[in-house]
Design a protein around this motif. Sequence first.
Motif, PDB file in Angstrom:
ATOM      1  N   MET A   1     120.520 -64.155 -15.260  1.00 47.37           N
ATOM      2  CA  MET A   1     119.216 -64.294 -15.909  1.00 47.37           C
ATOM      3  C   MET A   1     118.261 -63.218 -15.403  1.00 47.37           C
ATOM      4  SD  MET A   1     116.430 -67.413 -15.646  1.00 47.37           S
ATOM      5  CE  MET A   1     117.301 -68.544 -16.711  1.00 47.37           C
ATOM      6  N   LYS A   2     117.514 -62.636 -16.336  1.00 47.58           N
ATOM      7  CA  LYS A   2     116.466 -61.687 -15.971  1.00 47.58           C
ATOM      8  C   LYS A   2     115.115 -62.405 -15.987  1.00 47.58           C
ATOM      9  CE  LYS A   2     118.725 -57.560 -17.849  1.00 47.58           C
ATOM     10  NZ  LYS A   2     118.549 -56.411 -18.768  1.00 47.58           N
ATOM     11  N   LEU A   3     114.373 -62.274 -14.895  1.00 46.05           N
ATOM     12  CA  LEU A   3     113.090 -62.965 -14.754  1.00 46.05           C
ATOM     13  C   LEU A   3     111.947 -61.968 -14.735  1.00 46.05           C
ATOM     14  CD1 LEU A   3     111.380 -65.532 -14.075  1.00 46.05           C
ATOM     15  CD2 LEU A   3     111.788 -64.973 -11.657  1.00 46.05           C
ATOM     16  N   LEU A   4     110.938 -62.199 -15.557  1.00 45.00           N
ATOM     17  CA  LEU A   4     109.691 -61.443 -15.491  1.00 45.00           C
ATOM     18  C   LEU A   4     108.701 -62.279 -14.692  1.00 45.00           C
ATOM     19  CD1 LEU A   4     107.637 -59.270 -16.230  1.00 45.00           C
ATOM     20  CD2 LEU A   4     107.344 -60.387 -18.463  1.00 45.00           C
ATOM     21  N   LEU A   5     108.222 -61.727 -13.584  1.00 40.47           N
ATOM     22  CA  LEU A   5     107.301 -62.442 -12.701  1.00 40.47           C
ATOM     23  C   LEU A   5     105.952 -61.745 -12.692  1.00 40.47           C
ATOM     24  CD1 LEU A   5     106.575 -64.519 -10.499  1.00 40.47           C
ATOM     25  CD2 LEU A   5     107.613 -62.957  -8.822  1.00 40.47           C
ATOM     26  N   LEU A   6     104.927 -62.467 -13.093  1.00 39.09           N
ATOM     27  CA  LEU A   6     103.560 -61.951 -13.101  1.00 39.09           C
ATOM     28  C   LEU A   6     102.786 -62.519 -11.915  1.00 39.09           C
ATOM     29  CD1 LEU A   6     102.898 -62.648 -16.882  1.00 39.09           C
ATOM     30  CD2 LEU A   6     103.739 -60.517 -15.863  1.00 39.09           C
ATOM     31  N   GLY A   7     102.074 -61.652 -11.206  1.00 37.38           N
ATOM     32  CA  GLY A   7     101.303 -62.109 -10.054  1.00 37.38           C
ATOM     33  C   GLY A   7     102.118 -62.107  -8.771  1.00 37.38           C
ATOM     34  N   ALA A   8     103.033 -61.166  -8.641  1.00 37.11           N
ATOM     35  CA  ALA A   8     103.989 -61.160  -7.521  1.00 37.11           C
ATOM     36  C   ALA A   8     103.366 -60.880  -6.169  1.00 37.11           C
ATOM     37  CB  ALA A   8     105.096 -60.143  -7.788  1.00 37.11           C
ATOM     38  N   THR A   9     102.116 -60.411  -6.139  1.00 41.98           N
ATOM     39  CA  THR A   9     101.485 -60.128  -4.846  1.00 41.98           C
ATOM     40  C   THR A   9     100.569 -61.254  -4.376  1.00 41.98           C
ATOM     41  OG1 THR A   9      99.663 -58.937  -5.930  1.00 41.98           O
ATOM     42  CG2 THR A   9     101.574 -57.637  -5.222  1.00 41.98           C
ATOM     43  N   GLY A  10     100.377 -62.273  -5.195  1.00 44.65           N
ATOM     44  CA  GLY A  10      99.514 -63.385  -4.829  1.00 44.65           C
ATOM     45  C   GLY A  10     100.212 -64.389  -3.930  1.00 44.65           C
ATOM     46  N   LEU A  11      99.481 -65.433  -3.561  1.00 47.46           N
ATOM     47  CA  LEU A  11     100.001 -66.435  -2.630  1.00 47.46           C
ATOM     48  C   LEU A  11     101.240 -67.125  -3.184  1.00 47.46           C
ATOM     49  CD1 LEU A  11      99.843 -68.120  -0.085  1.00 47.46           C
ATOM     50  CD2 LEU A  11      98.059 -69.507  -1.152  1.00 47.46           C
ATOM     51  N   VAL A  12     101.168 -67.665  -4.384  1.00 49.37           N
ATOM     52  CA  VAL A  12     102.323 -68.328  -4.986  1.00 49.37           C
ATOM     53  C   VAL A  12     103.321 -67.299  -5.504  1.00 49.37           C
ATOM     54  CG1 VAL A  12     103.087 -69.789  -6.901  1.00 49.37           C
ATOM     55  CG2 VAL A  12     101.063 -70.426  -5.563  1.00 49.37           C
TER      56      VAL A  12
END
Length: 210
Positions: free
Chosen positions: A1-12
Amino acid sequence: MKLLLLGATGLVGSRTLKLALANDAFSEVIAPTRKPLAPSERLVNLVGSNLEELVPNLMSYQPNAVICALGTTQAKAGSKEAFRHVDYELPIAIGKAAHAAGVETFAIVTAMGASASSMSLYYRTKGEVERDIQEIGFRSLTICKPSLIGGERNEARRAERAALTLLRLLAPILPKRFHINPADVIAASLIDSVLIAKPGCRWIYAEEMN
């Protein structure tokens, strides 16, 4: 599976990135950021100051699922408009682009107390993104609604830190839904939600993420 992750530098988002990269279920993790991330196997890190401009490139990687952990505060963003751009406009715009590209699975972090009719800009914006992300039509949609989030942030949030201290002191007498939600637990919930990808809209409430 390919995952697009938005906000990767934040806490969560940073916790979610760590879990995703450690999970062999993900062949690739596409994480757009303003500043470069540490290189890692299976990580595709697109760097740019304007996330919208990266959308065509993001979709060219053909992600199977999106996790949106974007979030800021009005104080950090600098204005009401800038806050709304990060917490509402970007998730909706990227959600629509992902759906149009064939992505069927989407998970997003909002907040306990989110309501489109709230008098608070923060909770009203979170409520509006909850409402409108459901209208896009993902086959599997997960909305996580944490209470205050526990974990070390890169930036100082004095009011939040004071509230976290108070909640820790009152934890023995507070209902479970008001307990602190650790960022690692929220991240694990997000990862599980896109791997399982239950049809329909699933809500994960604060009391489920302690």
